[in-house]
Design a protein around this motif. Sequence first.
Motif, PDB file in Angstrom:
ATOM      1  N   GLN A 381       0.810  -1.217   0.000  1.00  0.00           N
ATOM      2  CA  GLN A 381       0.000   0.000   0.000  1.00  0.00           C
ATOM      3  C   GLN A 381       0.844   1.268   0.000  1.00  0.00           C
ATOM      4  O   GLN A 381       0.358   2.342  -0.353  1.00  0.00           O
ATOM      5  N   GLU A 382       2.105   1.134   0.420  1.00  0.00           N
ATOM      6  CA  GLU A 382       3.000   2.289   0.348  1.00  0.00           C
ATOM      7  C   GLU A 382       3.089   2.829  -1.083  1.00  0.00           C
ATOM      8  O   GLU A 382       3.279   4.020  -1.306  1.00  0.00           O
ATOM      9  N   TYR A 383       2.942   1.933  -2.055  1.00  0.00           N
ATOM     10  CA  TYR A 383       3.060   2.331  -3.453  1.00  0.00           C
ATOM     11  C   TYR A 383       1.912   3.233  -3.891  1.00  0.00           C
ATOM     12  O   TYR A 383       2.032   3.981  -4.850  1.00  0.00           O
ATOM     13  N   GLU A 384       0.785   3.142  -3.203  1.00  0.00           N
ATOM     14  CA  GLU A 384      -0.371   3.945  -3.583  1.00  0.00           C
ATOM     15  C   GLU A 384      -0.448   5.248  -2.794  1.00  0.00           C
ATOM     16  O   GLU A 384      -1.360   6.036  -2.982  1.00  0.00           O
ATOM     17  N   ASN A 385       0.495   5.477  -1.883  1.00  0.00           N
ATOM     18  CA  ASN A 385       0.515   6.733  -1.134  1.00  0.00           C
ATOM     19  C   ASN A 385       0.951   7.882  -2.028  1.00  0.00           C
ATOM     20  O   ASN A 385       1.690   7.702  -2.986  1.00  0.00           O
ATOM     21  N   SER A 386       0.529   9.073  -1.661  1.00  0.00           N
ATOM     22  CA  SER A 386       1.097  10.267  -2.293  1.00  0.00           C
ATOM     23  C   SER A 386       2.485  10.463  -1.716  1.00  0.00           C
ATOM     24  O   SER A 386       2.689  10.370  -0.507  1.00  0.00           O
ATOM     25  N   CYS A 387       3.446  10.689  -2.599  1.00  0.00           N
ATOM     26  CA  CYS A 387       4.822  10.806  -2.118  1.00  0.00           C
ATOM     27  C   CYS A 387       5.651  11.597  -3.112  1.00  0.00           C
ATOM     28  O   CYS A 387       5.217  11.902  -4.225  1.00  0.00           O
ATOM     29  N   LEU A 388       6.856  11.937  -2.681  1.00  0.00           N
ATOM     30  CA  LEU A 388       7.859  12.555  -3.546  1.00  0.00           C
ATOM     31  C   LEU A 388       8.994  11.560  -3.718  1.00  0.00           C
ATOM     32  O   LEU A 388       9.532  11.044  -2.735  1.00  0.00           O
ATOM     33  N   LEU A 389       9.370  11.273  -4.955  1.00  0.00           N
ATOM     34  CA  LEU A 389      10.567  10.480  -5.237  1.00  0.00           C
ATOM     35  C   LEU A 389      11.711  11.451  -5.434  1.00  0.00           C
ATOM     36  O   LEU A 389      11.679  12.286  -6.342  1.00  0.00           O
ATOM     37  N   VAL A 390      12.706  11.369  -4.581  1.00  0.00           N
ATOM     38  CA  VAL A 390      13.828  12.313  -4.626  1.00  0.00           C
ATOM     39  C   VAL A 390      14.915  11.739  -5.531  1.00  0.00           C
ATOM     40  O   VAL A 390      15.378  10.622  -5.333  1.00  0.00           O
ATOM     41  N   GLU A 391      15.316  12.541  -6.532  1.00  0.00           N
ATOM     42  CA  GLU A 391      16.273  12.092  -7.534  1.00  0.00           C
ATOM     43  C   GLU A 391      17.400  13.119  -7.698  1.00  0.00           C
ATOM     44  O   GLU A 391      17.390  14.168  -7.058  1.00  0.00           O
TER      45      GLU A 391
END
Length: 478
Positions: A381-391
């Motif tokens: 379910q972590e995959y469906e959270n709103s998040c920022l991928l830092v690159e």
Amino acid sequence: MKDVKFAITDIETTGGGIKGNKITEICVLVVQNGEVIDEYHSLVNPGTEIPLYIETLTNINDAMLSDAPKFTEIAHEIEEITKDCVFVAHNVNFDYNIIKAEFENLDKTFQRKRLCTVRLTKKLIPGLFSYSLGNICTSINISHYDRHRAKGDCEATVTLFQRCLALDPEYEVLNSLLNQRTAASYLPPNFKNSDFEKLPTSTGVYFFKDKDGIPIYIGKAKNIKSRIKSHFQEKSNQKYKLMQATYSIDYELTGSELLALLRESTLILKYFPKFNKAQKKVNRPYTLTSYHNQKGIEQFVIHKNKVSPVSWMKFYTREEAINFLEFICTEFELCPRYCGLQTGVEHCSHYKIKSCSGMCKGEIDATGYNQRVARAIEYIQEYENSCLLVEKGRSKEEKSFIYLKKGRYAGYGYVENSEDFRPEQFEDYLIPQENSSYSDRIINRYLNTKKQLNRLNLDREEEVEELETEVCFEAMAS
């Protein structure tokens, strides 16, 4: 330089780019000290029919070529007359590569130093409206008879070459073009070497543009300059046509390879460049779901077309789905049989996973096993959270972020390492983007294959969010 011989060459062909194109007529005029000292001209039987549009353009037809020699019969003469010469032509890579291919078909090598009169003319007579042979001849008053025939075009090219020599008495421009050690010999005829040298070696997307500045090809690269050079060196018919249509190249740095993929996909959908292959239709995804079986065991299953009450994740290839299932099976000590990884067996004998929980052998009860499944689902379910991928950012002083809203691509942005940035402030830096099935696939593949993520969750409680922020932004500063 006065004693150097220049084999000024023109060919007519069956048409269609470089690969598979056959010579129908060839003319070579050897120039030394500004004067023609040798000549060769012949029709050539290509061993194939002449397309109607080529016949209309050149007035060369099948009947004219029926008794003409094949290239194999004249190869020695071409080899001899161009030997110890600089190979010169208007748009030299076209003539040179087709002649080289004809020799290769005979298991022979043809290698000469090259000079392009398009590039030479651009250097010495700048500012012309067009640098096609016909238009140059009209602009600077050169007689041009029998256009689109090898001898007529070759004679016009000789006159143009002589004009250029008169404008370059010290051979400065000529020497600079002959002695370049850059990609210049591969560059499109309408593209400046100085513009190529300015291209960055960083990650991003690039745009080949036509004379009106319209994108005709869009790509992404970890090293933009190196990738563009490789385009110049490819000899496929499609790449040749692209090079002929290219007048300028632009780029957009992203820093992140993931962001470059997303930007490439977005920009192709925006401009539909004529030389990009149409983006493949994304097939219906594989869905990871779960259900309670008759034994009360929570069981994972992958399906493609069925409707199910719960849907945990989507995958765009079966391989991605299997790899992810193998990961969670190992990570949470689950049973391959109840993860859809084995069927038709009573006890697990998976080729890769040796740490079966024992559920298939009754070594653990359903309640205990389902608790492990619950932890796996919590992870999923972590995959469906709103998040920022830092690159990575576009420089060492910044980082990029990719915003996933409920697991879907919704934008990107950049933030300087030195800024006192908090995740809840990300919208101040956000460049919103539309999601698509292509970006969905890119994000899914990235999340399913990347072993370590700099990920800032935006759906957690404040205390947890603060901890996550602290950890990830230490990584950002490093």
